[in-house]
Scaffold this motif. Sequence first.
Motif, PDB file in Angstrom:
ATOM      1  N   LYS A   1      74.258  -5.883  60.271  1.00 13.09           N
ATOM      2  CA  LYS A   1      73.388  -7.068  59.531  1.00 13.09           C
ATOM      3  C   LYS A   1      73.972  -7.437  58.112  1.00 13.09           C
ATOM      4  O   LYS A   1      74.018  -8.646  57.847  1.00 13.09           O
ATOM      5  CB  LYS A   1      71.842  -6.931  59.226  1.00 13.09           C
ATOM      6  N   GLY A   2      74.191  -6.436  57.268  1.00  9.03           N
ATOM      7  CA  GLY A   2      75.036  -6.940  55.979  1.00  9.03           C
ATOM      8  C   GLY A   2      73.914  -7.465  54.965  1.00  9.03           C
ATOM      9  O   GLY A   2      72.837  -7.526  55.185  1.00  9.03           O
ATOM     10  N   GLY A   3      74.525  -7.786  53.671  1.00 15.07           N
ATOM     11  CA  GLY A   3      73.702  -8.486  52.666  1.00 15.07           C
ATOM     12  C   GLY A   3      72.567  -7.524  52.212  1.00 15.07           C
ATOM     13  O   GLY A   3      72.874  -6.365  52.239  1.00 15.07           O
ATOM     14  N   GLY A   4      71.545  -8.123  51.771  1.00 11.46           N
ATOM     15  CA  GLY A   4      70.354  -7.416  51.506  1.00 11.46           C
ATOM     16  C   GLY A   4      70.238  -6.904  49.998  1.00 11.46           C
ATOM     17  O   GLY A   4      69.831  -5.738  49.937  1.00 11.46           O
ATOM     18  N   GLU A   5      71.166  -7.538  49.258  1.00  4.45           N
ATOM     19  CA  GLU A   5      71.104  -6.825  47.772  1.00  4.45           C
ATOM     20  C   GLU A   5      69.675  -6.868  47.387  1.00  4.45           C
ATOM     21  O   GLU A   5      68.658  -7.808  47.437  1.00  4.45           O
ATOM     22  CB  GLU A   5      72.035  -7.902  46.912  1.00  4.45           C
ATOM     23  N   VAL A   6      69.341  -5.797  46.627  1.00  8.65           N
ATOM     24  CA  VAL A   6      68.022  -5.420  46.170  1.00  8.65           C
ATOM     25  C   VAL A   6      68.096  -5.307  44.438  1.00  8.65           C
ATOM     26  O   VAL A   6      69.075  -4.912  44.139  1.00  8.65           O
ATOM     27  CB  VAL A   6      67.393  -4.310  46.708  1.00  8.65           C
ATOM     28  N   ALA A   7      66.913  -5.367  43.848  1.00  7.10           N
ATOM     29  CA  ALA A   7      66.997  -5.233  42.645  1.00  7.10           C
ATOM     30  C   ALA A   7      66.940  -3.804  42.050  1.00  7.10           C
ATOM     31  O   ALA A   7      66.398  -3.005  43.079  1.00  7.10           O
ATOM     32  CB  ALA A   7      65.605  -6.110  41.906  1.00  7.10           C
ATOM     33  N   PRO A   8      67.119  -3.475  41.058  1.00  9.14           N
ATOM     34  CA  PRO A   8      67.023  -1.863  40.605  1.00  9.14           C
ATOM     35  C   PRO A   8      65.472  -1.155  40.647  1.00  9.14           C
ATOM     36  O   PRO A   8      64.635  -2.137  40.887  1.00  9.14           O
ATOM     37  CB  PRO A   8      67.552  -1.945  39.049  1.00  9.14           C
ATOM     38  N   ASN A   9      65.542  -0.163  40.690  1.00  9.69           N
ATOM     39  CA  ASN A   9      64.023   0.518  40.843  1.00  9.69           C
ATOM     40  C   ASN A   9      63.304   0.146  39.501  1.00  9.69           C
ATOM     41  O   ASN A   9      63.734   0.154  38.558  1.00  9.69           O
ATOM     42  CB  ASN A   9      64.404   2.225  40.654  1.00  9.69           C
ATOM     43  N   PRO A  10      62.119  -0.081  39.935  1.00  8.90           N
ATOM     44  CA  PRO A  10      61.385  -0.104  38.617  1.00  8.90           C
ATOM     45  C   PRO A  10      61.062   0.866  37.836  1.00  8.90           C
ATOM     46  O   PRO A  10      61.588   1.984  38.223  1.00  8.90           O
ATOM     47  CB  PRO A  10      59.944  -0.756  39.449  1.00  8.90           C
ATOM     48  N   SER A  11      60.523   0.602  36.650  1.00 12.66           N
ATOM     49  CA  SER A  11      60.551   1.734  35.858  1.00 12.66           C
ATOM     50  C   SER A  11      59.575   2.835  36.140  1.00 12.66           C
ATOM     51  O   SER A  11      58.461   2.641  36.844  1.00 12.66           O
ATOM     52  CB  SER A  11      59.662   1.167  34.293  1.00 12.66           C
ATOM     53  N   GLY A  12      59.926   4.224  36.174  1.00  8.78           N
ATOM     54  CA  GLY A  12      59.437   5.237  36.586  1.00  8.78           C
ATOM     55  C   GLY A  12      59.461   5.600  38.095  1.00  8.78           C
ATOM     56  O   GLY A  12      59.134   6.651  38.451  1.00  8.78           O
TER      57      GLY A  12
END
Length: 145
Positions: free
Chosen positions: A56-67
């Motif tokens: 499938k590839g792709g799927g960039e995600v944001a970094p982990n939220p605080s905590g």
Amino acid sequence: MNNRVLGVSALVFAALITAFGYDLEPPFSYEPVGPKAFPLLLAFIIALCGLRLILKGGGEVAPNPSGATARIVVMVGVLAGYAWLFQWLGFIVATALMAICVGRLFGASWKQAVMGGVGMGIGLFLLFDLALDVVLPHGILGEWL
């Protein structure tokens, strides 16, 4: 992290499960399938999911939220404690404590976490012990079970 990195990680994890699970042999044969069936089936499913993520590839995600990173570290510690205390405390108590901790990590109130943890510990024990005839450690509740 993207889907391909997660997919490759899943394939590596599936290979490790296969390597460790393939040599599982009981001291005596008590069931036709044996203990290696579950880890090998689990490894197969994880490998299929990993291949799907790679293709499938792709799927960039944001970094982990605080905590979130701290909660992940606590979760790993809770699971390690569960494995370490499982025999001594027994299935019901260890599972209830683990589920309470996990419930609190996911934002449950104390009442919800305790009710869910105790219900899960007792319910899963009854399911495995009575319905599936799986022997589980009784631990500190041994004389009452």
